[in-house]
Motif scaffolding. Sequence first.
Motif, PDB file in Angstrom:
ATOM      1  N   PRO A 143       0.830  -1.206   0.000  1.00  0.00           N
ATOM      2  CA  PRO A 143       0.000   0.000   0.000  1.00  0.00           C
ATOM      3  C   PRO A 143       0.867   1.259   0.000  1.00  0.00           C
ATOM      4  O   PRO A 143       1.873   1.336   0.700  1.00  0.00           O
ATOM      5  N   GLY A 144       0.459   2.222  -0.814  1.00  0.00           N
ATOM      6  CA  GLY A 144       1.259   3.427  -0.989  1.00  0.00           C
ATOM      7  C   GLY A 144       2.091   3.397  -2.246  1.00  0.00           C
ATOM      8  O   GLY A 144       2.632   4.423  -2.682  1.00  0.00           O
ATOM      9  N   ASP A 145       2.207   2.201  -2.867  1.00  0.00           N
ATOM     10  CA  ASP A 145       2.939   2.045  -4.127  1.00  0.00           C
ATOM     11  C   ASP A 145       1.949   2.006  -5.289  1.00  0.00           C
ATOM     12  O   ASP A 145       0.738   1.856  -5.098  1.00  0.00           O
ATOM     13  N   VAL A 146       2.475   2.108  -6.499  1.00  0.00           N
ATOM     14  CA  VAL A 146       1.686   1.958  -7.723  1.00  0.00           C
ATOM     15  C   VAL A 146       2.324   0.882  -8.585  1.00  0.00           C
ATOM     16  O   VAL A 146       3.538   0.925  -8.846  1.00  0.00           O
ATOM     17  N   VAL A 147       1.531  -0.090  -8.998  1.00  0.00           N
ATOM     18  CA  VAL A 147       1.989  -1.156  -9.892  1.00  0.00           C
ATOM     19  C   VAL A 147       1.317  -0.958 -11.244  1.00  0.00           C
ATOM     20  O   VAL A 147       0.082  -1.015 -11.342  1.00  0.00           O
ATOM     21  N   CYS A 148       2.114  -0.708 -12.272  1.00  0.00           N
ATOM     22  CA  CYS A 148       1.608  -0.585 -13.636  1.00  0.00           C
ATOM     23  C   CYS A 148       1.797  -1.914 -14.335  1.00  0.00           C
ATOM     24  O   CYS A 148       2.931  -2.375 -14.523  1.00  0.00           O
ATOM     25  N   CYS A 149       0.698  -2.535 -14.710  1.00  0.00           N
ATOM     26  CA  CYS A 149       0.695  -3.911 -15.207  1.00  0.00           C
ATOM     27  C   CYS A 149       0.170  -3.946 -16.636  1.00  0.00           C
ATOM     28  O   CYS A 149      -0.899  -3.397 -16.924  1.00  0.00           O
ATOM     29  N   ASP A 150       0.905  -4.572 -17.538  1.00  0.00           N
ATOM     30  CA  ASP A 150       0.436  -4.703 -18.913  1.00  0.00           C
ATOM     31  C   ASP A 150      -0.857  -5.504 -18.944  1.00  0.00           C
ATOM     32  O   ASP A 150      -1.015  -6.486 -18.220  1.00  0.00           O
ATOM     33  N   ARG A 151      -1.782  -5.110 -19.797  1.00  0.00           N
ATOM     34  CA  ARG A 151      -3.096  -5.760 -19.828  1.00  0.00           C
ATOM     35  C   ARG A 151      -3.017  -7.207 -20.306  1.00  0.00           C
ATOM     36  O   ARG A 151      -3.946  -7.994 -20.073  1.00  0.00           O
ATOM     37  N   LEU A 152      -1.920  -7.588 -20.964  1.00  0.00           N
ATOM     38  CA  LEU A 152      -1.779  -8.956 -21.453  1.00  0.00           C
ATOM     39  C   LEU A 152      -0.848  -9.799 -20.580  1.00  0.00           C
ATOM     40  O   LEU A 152      -0.481 -10.912 -20.967  1.00  0.00           O
ATOM     41  N   ASN A 153      -0.474  -9.281 -19.425  1.00  0.00           N
ATOM     42  CA  ASN A 153       0.394 -10.047 -18.533  1.00  0.00           C
ATOM     43  C   ASN A 153      -0.249 -11.354 -18.093  1.00  0.00           C
ATOM     44  O   ASN A 153      -1.478 -11.483 -18.048  1.00  0.00           O
ATOM     45  N   HIS A 154       0.592 -12.284 -17.710  1.00  0.00           N
ATOM     46  CA  HIS A 154       0.109 -13.551 -17.168  1.00  0.00           C
ATOM     47  C   HIS A 154      -0.716 -13.291 -15.912  1.00  0.00           C
ATOM     48  O   HIS A 154      -0.488 -12.333 -15.173  1.00  0.00           O
ATOM     49  N   ALA A 155      -1.680 -14.167 -15.678  1.00  0.00           N
ATOM     50  CA  ALA A 155      -2.589 -14.008 -14.538  1.00  0.00           C
ATOM     51  C   ALA A 155      -1.839 -13.891 -13.220  1.00  0.00           C
ATOM     52  O   ALA A 155      -2.292 -13.194 -12.302  1.00  0.00           O
ATOM     53  N   SER A 156      -0.691 -14.543 -13.096  1.00  0.00           N
ATOM     54  CA  SER A 156       0.055 -14.489 -11.841  1.00  0.00           C
ATOM     55  C   SER A 156       0.549 -13.086 -11.536  1.00  0.00           C
ATOM     56  O   SER A 156       0.593 -12.674 -10.366  1.00  0.00           O
ATOM     57  N   LEU A 157       0.911 -12.318 -12.555  1.00  0.00           N
ATOM     58  CA  LEU A 157       1.339 -10.939 -12.345  1.00  0.00           C
ATOM     59  C   LEU A 157       0.155 -10.041 -11.998  1.00  0.00           C
ATOM     60  O   LEU A 157       0.265  -9.148 -11.159  1.00  0.00           O
ATOM     61  N   VAL A 158      -0.974 -10.264 -12.648  1.00  0.00           N
ATOM     62  CA  VAL A 158      -2.177  -9.497 -12.334  1.00  0.00           C
ATOM     63  C   VAL A 158      -2.609  -9.778 -10.895  1.00  0.00           C
ATOM     64  O   VAL A 158      -2.893  -8.854 -10.113  1.00  0.00           O
ATOM     65  N   ASP A 159      -2.645 -11.053 -10.524  1.00  0.00           N
ATOM     66  CA  ASP A 159      -3.037 -11.421  -9.164  1.00  0.00           C
ATOM     67  C   ASP A 159      -2.061 -10.835  -8.145  1.00  0.00           C
ATOM     68  O   ASP A 159      -2.472 -10.365  -7.074  1.00  0.00           O
ATOM     69  N   ALA A 160      -0.780 -10.859  -8.464  1.00  0.00           N
ATOM     70  CA  ALA A 160       0.229 -10.325  -7.551  1.00  0.00           C
ATOM     71  C   ALA A 160       0.024  -8.835  -7.340  1.00  0.00           C
ATOM     72  O   ALA A 160       0.128  -8.333  -6.209  1.00  0.00           O
ATOM     73  N   GLY A 161      -0.261  -8.110  -8.425  1.00  0.00           N
ATOM     74  CA  GLY A 161      -0.506  -6.681  -8.291  1.00  0.00           C
ATOM     75  C   GLY A 161      -1.688  -6.397  -7.398  1.00  0.00           C
ATOM     76  O   GLY A 161      -1.650  -5.486  -6.553  1.00  0.00           O
ATOM     77  N   ARG A 162      -2.747  -7.167  -7.548  1.00  0.00           N
ATOM     78  CA  ARG A 162      -3.942  -6.972  -6.722  1.00  0.00           C
ATOM     79  C   ARG A 162      -3.673  -7.301  -5.262  1.00  0.00           C
ATOM     80  O   ARG A 162      -4.080  -6.575  -4.351  1.00  0.00           O
ATOM     81  N   LEU A 163      -2.983  -8.405  -5.024  1.00  0.00           N
ATOM     82  CA  LEU A 163      -2.757  -8.861  -3.655  1.00  0.00           C
ATOM     83  C   LEU A 163      -1.724  -8.022  -2.917  1.00  0.00           C
ATOM     84  O   LEU A 163      -1.672  -8.053  -1.680  1.00  0.00           O
ATOM     85  N   SER A 164      -0.899  -7.305  -3.643  1.00  0.00           N
ATOM     86  CA  SER A 164       0.145  -6.509  -3.000  1.00  0.00           C
ATOM     87  C   SER A 164      -0.419  -5.374  -2.162  1.00  0.00           C
ATOM     88  O   SER A 164       0.242  -4.881  -1.245  1.00  0.00           O
ATOM     89  N   GLY A 165      -1.632  -4.931  -2.485  1.00  0.00           N
ATOM     90  CA  GLY A 165      -2.214  -3.791  -1.799  1.00  0.00           C
ATOM     91  C   GLY A 165      -1.865  -2.469  -2.440  1.00  0.00           C
ATOM     92  O   GLY A 165      -2.384  -1.413  -2.049  1.00  0.00           O
ATOM     93  N   ALA A 166      -0.973  -2.500  -3.429  1.00  0.00           N
ATOM     94  CA  ALA A 166      -0.633  -1.282  -4.164  1.00  0.00           C
ATOM     95  C   ALA A 166      -1.778  -0.907  -5.092  1.00  0.00           C
ATOM     96  O   ALA A 166      -2.651  -1.734  -5.394  1.00  0.00           O
ATOM     97  N   ARG A 167      -1.783   0.342  -5.560  1.00  0.00           N
ATOM     98  CA  ARG A 167      -2.751   0.748  -6.574  1.00  0.00           C
ATOM     99  C   ARG A 167      -2.337   0.115  -7.896  1.00  0.00           C
ATOM    100  O   ARG A 167      -1.200   0.274  -8.336  1.00  0.00           O
ATOM    101  N   LEU A 168      -3.252  -0.621  -8.507  1.00  0.00           N
ATOM    102  CA  LEU A 168      -2.960  -1.315  -9.766  1.00  0.00           C
ATOM    103  C   LEU A 168      -3.453  -0.488 -10.945  1.00  0.00           C
ATOM    104  O   LEU A 168      -4.625  -0.099 -10.993  1.00  0.00           O
ATOM    105  N   ARG A 169      -2.576  -0.225 -11.875  1.00  0.00           N
ATOM    106  CA  ARG A 169      -2.917   0.506 -13.087  1.00  0.00           C
ATOM    107  C   ARG A 169      -2.545  -0.360 -14.296  1.00  0.00           C
ATOM    108  O   ARG A 169      -1.473  -0.950 -14.337  1.00  0.00           O
ATOM    109  N   VAL A 170      -3.458  -0.436 -15.257  1.00  0.00           N
ATOM    110  CA  VAL A 170      -3.263  -1.295 -16.423  1.00  0.00           C
ATOM    111  C   VAL A 170      -2.880  -0.448 -17.631  1.00  0.00           C
ATOM    112  O   VAL A 170      -3.465   0.615 -17.862  1.00  0.00           O
ATOM    113  N   TYR A 171      -1.895  -0.896 -18.388  1.00  0.00           N
ATOM    114  CA  TYR A 171      -1.475  -0.176 -19.591  1.00  0.00           C
ATOM    115  C   TYR A 171      -1.365  -1.151 -20.762  1.00  0.00           C
ATOM    116  O   TYR A 171      -1.415  -2.371 -20.584  1.00  0.00           O
ATOM    117  N   ARG A 172      -1.222  -0.607 -21.954  1.00  0.00           N
ATOM    118  CA  ARG A 172      -1.019  -1.404 -23.168  1.00  0.00           C
ATOM    119  C   ARG A 172       0.379  -1.144 -23.701  1.00  0.00           C
ATOM    120  O   ARG A 172       0.793   0.011 -23.837  1.00  0.00           O
TER     121      ARG A 172
END
Length: 393
Positions: free
Chosen positions: A127-156
């Motif tokens: 929490p307090g961090d920002v994770v910018c995650c590619d929209r085509l990333n593997h599900a494990s990276l998406v899940d990790a971003g969500r579970l980290s508590g950071a703000r998740l932002r999706v990019y292309r």
Amino acid sequence: MSSDRSSDRFAWLAAGLQKLSADGLRRERRLVVSLPEGRCEIAGRRLWNFASNDYLGLSHHPGVIEAARAALAEGVGAGASALVAGRGPWHERLEERIAAFEAQEAAVIFPTGYAANLGALTALAAPGDVVCCDRLNHASLVDAGRLSGARLRVYRHDRLDGLARELAKASAARRRFIVTDGLFSMDGDAAPLPELAELADQHDALLVVDEAHGTGVFGRDGRGIAEWQGVEQRVAVRVGTLSKAVGVLGGFVAGPRVLIDHLWNTARTQIYSTALPAALCAAACAAFDVIEQEPERRMHLLATAERFRNELVAAGLRIPPGCVGPIVPILLDDPRRAVRIAAELETQGFLTAAIRPPTVPRGTSRLRITLTAAHPGHAVAALAQAVIGLATD
């Protein structure tokens, strides 16, 4: 408890499964026996296996198998997590072997590639961090971003101006992370790592790259997309898997010792998982030897994939732009059509993967073909003709 009563309790699940079937999205379990030389067996029939990620054919390499067999004398299972009592000599050897292969100070191994992504990112972002995650990333990276508590932002990755805006807006965040696959598993294209590294430098962000589909396949020494694109030193966190081109099982993170020591102490998927069996660690060590000593395997694989891809494109089939390497997706849009063509290919002796939502976005169902160094040229040529005949009707 009677089976009827149990079924009644889950009637709502049955309705959901019926809906998946009607939409062409239901998956069925099946028995597939893996065989050498790019083959498999299903229901007593031998097929060419074009659905496997065993890119270099190392899962059946005699030296890799013998290494595993010899290490079985040390026991079948590790018996405990690596942090408690499960880290034995072969775990230490494998971590040292990975660090040497990746030209890094140290490495830590995880039970799977999924666990490596999940454990690494949740141990770094908070929490307090920002994770910018590619929209085509593997599900494990998406899940990790969500579970980290950071703000998740999706990019292309084909529209990096959006990523630049998100990073600029995150200037007050404690830390910023750019998280990407090296090679995208469903589109087969490579991340633009030089451009991502430049944005990371401009916005004081950490670049995290999952080389799951690149390790062993790309780069002069087989280290992956970052090596292939000449930006290894600009990648902050390098994640990889042992279950694809390495041909075994497990995941890893390689990097500076301070990073690895931090993950050893904080990555929950590593701390709370039983360590890999010694036999798998020994097999992985042997596989890295083959990758280093036989670069012709990956060169042959990449050349075969390019010829195959060019033949399909020339026939008018739709392949995602920028597709490189052994993953060749053929866009078919309708999930039912993808399932039908995969089934027809199977009757002709080819196992391929019909990929449908939610694995890919709606309207982008596809046939996913993966080539390996084990496939003989005549089998690849026959597959090309079969696919062209079925997908251009």
